[in-house]
Design a protein around this motif. Structure first.
Motif, PDB file in Angstrom:
ATOM      1  N   VAL A 136       0.839  -1.203   0.000  1.00  0.00           N
ATOM      2  CA  VAL A 136       0.000   0.000   0.000  1.00  0.00           C
ATOM      3  C   VAL A 136       0.872   1.252   0.000  1.00  0.00           C
ATOM      4  N   ALA A 137       1.912   1.267   0.833  1.00  0.00           N
ATOM      5  CA  ALA A 137       2.825   2.417   0.878  1.00  0.00           C
ATOM      6  C   ALA A 137       3.502   2.635  -0.464  1.00  0.00           C
ATOM      7  N   ALA A 138       3.904   1.559  -1.120  1.00  0.00           N
ATOM      8  CA  ALA A 138       4.575   1.674  -2.414  1.00  0.00           C
ATOM      9  C   ALA A 138       3.653   2.302  -3.458  1.00  0.00           C
ATOM     10  N   PHE A 139       2.379   1.890  -3.481  1.00  0.00           N
ATOM     11  CA  PHE A 139       1.433   2.494  -4.412  1.00  0.00           C
ATOM     12  C   PHE A 139       1.231   3.976  -4.098  1.00  0.00           C
ATOM     13  N   LEU A 140       1.107   4.305  -2.810  1.00  0.00           N
ATOM     14  CA  LEU A 140       0.909   5.700  -2.410  1.00  0.00           C
ATOM     15  C   LEU A 140       2.109   6.557  -2.792  1.00  0.00           C
ATOM     16  N   ASN A 141       3.295   5.983  -2.677  1.00  0.00           N
ATOM     17  CA  ASN A 141       4.515   6.732  -2.986  1.00  0.00           C
ATOM     18  C   ASN A 141       4.814   6.804  -4.479  1.00  0.00           C
ATOM     19  N   SER A 142       4.095   6.028  -5.267  1.00  0.00           N
ATOM     20  CA  SER A 142       4.338   6.000  -6.712  1.00  0.00           C
ATOM     21  C   SER A 142       3.173   6.665  -7.442  1.00  0.00           C
ATOM     22  N   ALA A 143       2.672   6.046  -8.461  1.00  0.00           N
ATOM     23  CA  ALA A 143       1.591   6.645  -9.250  1.00  0.00           C
ATOM     24  C   ALA A 143       0.215   6.162  -8.825  1.00  0.00           C
ATOM     25  N   GLY A 144       0.144   5.464  -7.684  1.00  0.00           N
ATOM     26  CA  GLY A 144      -1.115   4.879  -7.245  1.00  0.00           C
ATOM     27  C   GLY A 144      -1.267   3.473  -7.794  1.00  0.00           C
ATOM     28  N   GLY A 145      -2.272   2.768  -7.320  1.00  0.00           N
ATOM     29  CA  GLY A 145      -2.489   1.410  -7.801  1.00  0.00           C
ATOM     30  C   GLY A 145      -3.529   0.691  -6.976  1.00  0.00           C
ATOM     31  N   THR A 146      -3.729  -0.566  -7.271  1.00  0.00           N
ATOM     32  CA  THR A 146      -4.761  -1.372  -6.624  1.00  0.00           C
ATOM     33  C   THR A 146      -4.172  -2.659  -6.069  1.00  0.00           C
ATOM     34  N   LEU A 147      -4.408  -2.903  -4.797  1.00  0.00           N
ATOM     35  CA  LEU A 147      -4.034  -4.154  -4.151  1.00  0.00           C
ATOM     36  C   LEU A 147      -5.292  -4.998  -4.006  1.00  0.00           C
ATOM     37  N   VAL A 148      -5.250  -6.222  -4.521  1.00  0.00           N
ATOM     38  CA  VAL A 148      -6.389  -7.135  -4.427  1.00  0.00           C
ATOM     39  C   VAL A 148      -6.008  -8.271  -3.482  1.00  0.00           C
ATOM     40  N   ILE A 149      -6.743  -8.416  -2.393  1.00  0.00           N
ATOM     41  CA  ILE A 149      -6.481  -9.447  -1.387  1.00  0.00           C
ATOM     42  C   ILE A 149      -7.511 -10.561  -1.546  1.00  0.00           C
ATOM     43  N   GLY A 150      -7.031 -11.800  -1.519  1.00  0.00           N
ATOM     44  CA  GLY A 150      -7.909 -12.949  -1.702  1.00  0.00           C
ATOM     45  C   GLY A 150      -7.812 -13.537  -3.089  1.00  0.00           C
ATOM     46  N   VAL A 151      -6.706 -13.199  -3.796  1.00  0.00           N
ATOM     47  CA  VAL A 151      -6.489 -13.665  -5.171  1.00  0.00           C
ATOM     48  C   VAL A 151      -5.058 -14.183  -5.281  1.00  0.00           C
ATOM     49  N   ASP A 152      -4.861 -15.324  -5.918  1.00  0.00           N
ATOM     50  CA  ASP A 152      -3.507 -15.845  -6.049  1.00  0.00           C
ATOM     51  C   ASP A 152      -2.762 -15.144  -7.177  1.00  0.00           C
ATOM     52  N   ASP A 153      -1.495 -15.520  -7.385  1.00  0.00           N
ATOM     53  CA  ASP A 153      -0.649 -14.836  -8.366  1.00  0.00           C
ATOM     54  C   ASP A 153      -1.179 -14.950  -9.792  1.00  0.00           C
ATOM     55  N   ALA A 154      -1.951 -16.003 -10.056  1.00  0.00           N
ATOM     56  CA  ALA A 154      -2.491 -16.206 -11.401  1.00  0.00           C
ATOM     57  C   ALA A 154      -3.785 -15.429 -11.628  1.00  0.00           C
ATOM     58  N   GLY A 155      -4.278 -14.731 -10.589  1.00  0.00           N
ATOM     59  CA  GLY A 155      -5.514 -13.978 -10.726  1.00  0.00           C
ATOM     60  C   GLY A 155      -6.753 -14.784 -10.416  1.00  0.00           C
ATOM     61  N   THR A 156      -6.588 -15.953  -9.812  1.00  0.00           N
ATOM     62  CA  THR A 156      -7.734 -16.800  -9.457  1.00  0.00           C
ATOM     63  C   THR A 156      -8.283 -16.394  -8.101  1.00  0.00           C
ATOM     64  N   PRO A 157      -9.571 -16.067  -7.983  1.00  0.00           N
ATOM     65  CA  PRO A 157     -10.150 -15.694  -6.690  1.00  0.00           C
ATOM     66  C   PRO A 157     -10.125 -16.864  -5.710  1.00  0.00           C
ATOM     67  N   ILE A 158      -9.486 -16.654  -4.568  1.00  0.00           N
ATOM     68  CA  ILE A 158      -9.399 -17.677  -3.526  1.00  0.00           C
ATOM     69  C   ILE A 158     -10.369 -17.378  -2.390  1.00  0.00           C
ATOM     70  N   GLY A 159     -10.578 -16.087  -2.131  1.00  0.00           N
ATOM     71  CA  GLY A 159     -11.469 -15.687  -1.049  1.00  0.00           C
ATOM     72  C   GLY A 159     -10.716 -15.283   0.204  1.00  0.00           C
ATOM     73  N   LEU A 160     -11.460 -14.770   1.160  1.00  0.00           N
ATOM     74  CA  LEU A 160     -10.875 -14.238   2.394  1.00  0.00           C
ATOM     75  C   LEU A 160     -11.181 -15.094   3.618  1.00  0.00           C
ATOM     76  N   ASP A 161     -11.637 -16.317   3.403  1.00  0.00           N
ATOM     77  CA  ASP A 161     -12.059 -17.158   4.523  1.00  0.00           C
ATOM     78  C   ASP A 161     -10.947 -17.374   5.548  1.00  0.00           C
ATOM     79  N   ARG A 162      -9.717 -17.581   5.088  1.00  0.00           N
ATOM     80  CA  ARG A 162      -8.618 -17.824   6.027  1.00  0.00           C
ATOM     81  C   ARG A 162      -8.293 -16.575   6.832  1.00  0.00           C
ATOM     82  N   ASP A 163      -8.365 -15.412   6.198  1.00  0.00           N
ATOM     83  CA  ASP A 163      -8.165 -14.172   6.945  1.00  0.00           C
ATOM     84  C   ASP A 163      -9.332 -13.900   7.891  1.00  0.00           C
ATOM     85  N   TYR A 164     -10.545 -14.158   7.428  1.00  0.00           N
ATOM     86  CA  TYR A 164     -11.721 -13.962   8.286  1.00  0.00           C
ATOM     87  C   TYR A 164     -11.633 -14.812   9.547  1.00  0.00           C
ATOM     88  N   ALA A 165     -11.084 -16.026   9.419  1.00  0.00           N
ATOM     89  CA  ALA A 165     -11.001 -16.948  10.551  1.00  0.00           C
ATOM     90  C   ALA A 165     -10.095 -16.428  11.664  1.00  0.00           C
TER      91      ALA A 165
END
Length: 271
Positions: free
Chosen positions: A142-171
Motif C-alpha cells: 500500500v505504501a509503495a502504491f501511495l509513494n508512486s503513481a497509485g495502484g490497486t491491491l487485491v487481497i484474496g487472489v492468487d498470483d495467477a488472478g484466481t479468486p481464492i477468497g478471504l475465509d482464512r483471513d476472516y477466521a
C-alpha cells in the motif's frame, strides 16, 4: 437597545440543525454500509440541504409558520432524511453497477505496476498460521502504491488472478466478516503508515466466482509515506511489477524528485 428574536432563533437552531443533520447522515451510512462510497462529510452536507429544502417547502405551503412549529420541524427533517436516502441510493447504484464490473477484467489482465495480488493478508499459507509478516507485506505494498503513481491491491487472489477468497483471513478475526476485516486493515495501516496515510486508500469488497475478495485502491499521495516496522522507518516504492525498499540515499533523492513542493506551498512556508 432592543433585541432581534429572529437572530436569536437562528443562532439556537443552527447548531441543533447541524447535530440532527450529522445524525441523519450517520444513520444513512449505517444502513448502506459498504455500498455507500460517499464520505460522512458529504452526507452531512446533503442532509443540511434537505433541512433547508424542508423549511422552504413549509414556508411556501403554509402561512404564518415559525421555525419551531411542529409542521416546520416535521417537513424539514422529512425532506432531510428523504434527500439523504435518495442521494445515498443513487451513489450506491452508480458505484455498485460500475464498481464490480471491472474486477474480473482486472484479474484477467494480471499483475502490473499498478495492480498487485495477495492471496491473504494475515494468514501464512506455507506455515498454515497467522503471521504478522504477511500484514507487513500488505502495508509495504500500500505504501509503495501511495509513494508512486497509485495502484490497486487485491487481497484474496492468487498470483495467477484466481479468486481464492478471504475465509482464512476472516477466521483470524473475532467477527469473521468484511466489516471487521476492513476495520482491522485500517487499524493495521494506521499503525504502520500513520493515520493520515491510512485514510487515503479506498477499501471495498466484491464477489467473483463465489469468492469474496478485497480491493484496496490507493491514490497517489501528496507527501511521502514511510513504513514503520521493528523500530525502523523505510520508504517503499513501486518499481515495475515489484515493490522495493529504497536505501537512505535513494530515498532522499526520490522524495526530493517525486514530492516537489508547489509554488503555493513554498510561499506559505516562507511566511
Amino acid at each position: 437597545m432592543g433585541r432581534s428574536d429572529a437572530l436569536i432563533e437562528f443562532g439556537i437552531a443552527l447548531p441543533i440543525a447541524l447535530l440532527f443533520a450529522t445524525g441523519i447522515a450517520w444513520v444513512v451510512q449505517r444502513v448502506f454500509r459498504r455500498r455507500l462510497s460517499l464520505p460522512l462529510s458529504v452526507m452531512i452536507l446533503v442532509s443540511i440541504l434537505g433541512l433547508s429544502a424542508g423549511m422552504l417547502l413549509a414556508g411556501s405551503l403554509f402561512s404564518g409558520l415559525r421555525l419551531w412549529m411542529p409542521t416546520t420541524i416535521v417537513l424539514a427533517f422529512a425532506c432531510s432524511a428523504g434527500l439523504s436516502f435518495l442521494a445515498a441510493g443513487i451513489a450506491a447504484v452508480i458505484t455498485g453497477g460500475s464498481g464490480n464490473a471491472d474486477v474480473p477484467a482486472m484479474l484477467a489482465a494480471g499483475e502490473s505496476d499498478r495492480v498487485e495480488f495477495k492471496e491473504t493478508a494475515r494468514w501464512n499459507v506455507r506455515e498454515v498460521k497467522k503471521d504478522a509478516r504477511m500484514e507487513q507485506v500488505v502495508a509495504k505494498t500500500v505504501a509503495a502504491f501511495l509513494n508512486s503513481a497509485g495502484g490497486t491491491l487485491v487481497i484474496g487472489v492468487d498470483d495467477a488472478g484466481t479468486p481464492i477468497g478471504l475465509d482464512r483471513d476472516y477466521a483470524t478475526l473475532r467477527t469473521p466478516d468484511a466489516d471487521r476485516f476492513e476495520l482491522w486493515l485500517r487499524d493495521m495501516l494506521a499503525s504502520s503508515l500513520g493515520k493520515n496515510a491510512a485514510a487515503l486508500p479506498r477499501v471495498r469488497f466484491a464477489r467473483v466466482d463465489g469468492a469474496e475478495i478485497c480491493i484496496v485502491r490507493c491514490p497517489r499521495a501528496a507527501e511521502p509515506v514511510f513504513v514503520s516496522a521493528g523500530g525502523s522507518t523505510e520508504l517503499w516504492v513501486r518499481v515495475g511489477n515489484s515493490t522495493r525498499a529504497f536505501g537512505v540515499d535513494e530515498a532522499v533523492s526520490y522524495v526530493a524528485r517525486r514530492f516537489k513542493p508547489s509554488v503555493t506551498e513554498m510561499i506559505l512556508r516562507r511566511r
